[in-house]
Design an enzyme around this catalytic site. Structure first.
Site, short mmCIF file in Angstrom:
data_model
loop_
_atom_site.label_atom_id
_atom_site.label_comp_id
_atom_site.label_asym_id
_atom_site.label_seq_id
_atom_site.Cartn_x
_atom_site.Cartn_y
_atom_site.Cartn_z
N HIS A 21 -3.78 -3.47 -1.57
CA HIS A 21 -4.37 -2.37 -0.79
C HIS A 21 -5.86 -2.22 -1.02
O HIS A 21 -6.54 -1.49 -0.29
CB HIS A 21 -3.62 -1.06 -1.06
CG HIS A 21 -3.96 -0.39 -2.35
ND1 HIS A 21 -3.17 -0.47 -3.47
CD2 HIS A 21 -5.00 0.40 -2.69
CE1 HIS A 21 -3.70 0.24 -4.45
NE2 HIS A 21 -4.81 0.77 -4.01
N ASP A 70 2.59 -4.88 -3.39
CA ASP A 70 1.16 -4.55 -3.46
C ASP A 70 0.49 -5.43 -4.51
O ASP A 70 0.17 -4.99 -5.62
CB ASP A 70 1.00 -3.07 -3.79
CG ASP A 70 -0.43 -2.58 -3.61
OD1 ASP A 70 -1.28 -3.37 -3.16
OD2 ASP A 70 -0.69 -1.41 -3.94
#
Length: 259
Positions: A64, A112
């Protein structure tokens, strides 16, 4: 990474993100030689994230940190304690390429994780050394004390630290994590931190490592705005096969061709 001891009244404020360290301390300079500071430039905007060195030319961080930002330029600084000073220990690198996990959609969906390849190999010194990763699906016991380090915000008003800070966090039981986070998947995620200890992470240190028993077991990922404790980390051991596959690809690709 917001390493700050906050008065209890502030614990009710709405927070979002997962990079700040709350209830932490400044580390002994250069005692975390695996830490990486990422400066991410996208157009006129500049972002910062954490990361950690796993081999001389490879750094792990959170997907992210770059996802959805369009074309970005990433600079990695290794061997730093104070990121505002030109320390002789520091080594700076441009990132030749990076790869985000193919199943990453957003930080709440999991996966992630991002692997970055430096354009040049870092020189191994007492200030710059990789950290070991756990073997595939290796778990750590709830209650284990781990630590998270980084350079992020130190207050809810956005003040940042220039020196590396660290906080100790206790791993939570799976039931606590599943109750706290919708979509939490224990195979690929870890959560840590508790209200009793009033310690957590927040904005600015996403991508940094959760270190347990001298190995990087987690990557700072996310937390809910109205629940400062606990926070979610990407479980590194689950992704160990993917990491090794990408490292093999990096070894046979030219940096200029793998973005």
């Amino acid at each position: 990474m917001l390493l700050l001891l906050l008065p209890s009244a502030f614990l009710l404020l709405p927070w979002a993100g997962a990079g700040r360290i709350i209830g932490g301390r400044e580390v002994k300079p250069h005692s975390r030689p695996y830490m990486a500071y990422l400066q991410i430039e996208s157009g006129s905007d500049t972002y910062r994230c954490g990361g950690f060195l796993i081999q001389p030319d490879a750094v792990l961080s959170a997907a992210h940190c770059v996802h959805g930002k369009g074309k970005v330029n990433i600079t990695v600084t290794l061997g730093a304690h104070n990121i505002k000073k030109k320390e002789l220990s520091q080594q700076k690198f441009h990132v030749g390429c990076w790869v985000i996990h193919p199943r990453y959609l957003n930080y709440r969906s999991g996966n992630d994780i991002m692997l970055l390849k430096l354009k040049k190999k870092a020189k191994m010194t007492k200030y710059v050394k990789p950290i070991s990763l756990p073997s595939h699906n290796k778990t750590v016991t709830p209650g284990t004390k781990c630590s998270v380090s980084g350079w992020g915000q130190t207050s809810v008003t956005g003040h940042r630290t220039d020196v590396m800070l660290e906080v100790d966090l206790e791993l939570q039981r799976e039931e606590v994590c599943e109750e706290s986070f919708k979509g939490y998947w224990c195979q690929s995620m870890i959560c840590a931190g508790d209200m009793r200890g009033r310690k957590s992470t927040y904005n600015g240190d996403s991508g940094g490592p959760l270190v347990c028993n001298w190995k990087a077991h987690g990557i700072v990922s996310y937390g809910y705005q109205n629940k400062p404790f606990p926070k979610v980390f990407t479980r590194v051991s689950y992704f160990e096969p993917w990491i090794n596959e990408q490292l093999r690809k990096f070894a046979i690709q030219e940096a200029s061709k793998c973005t």
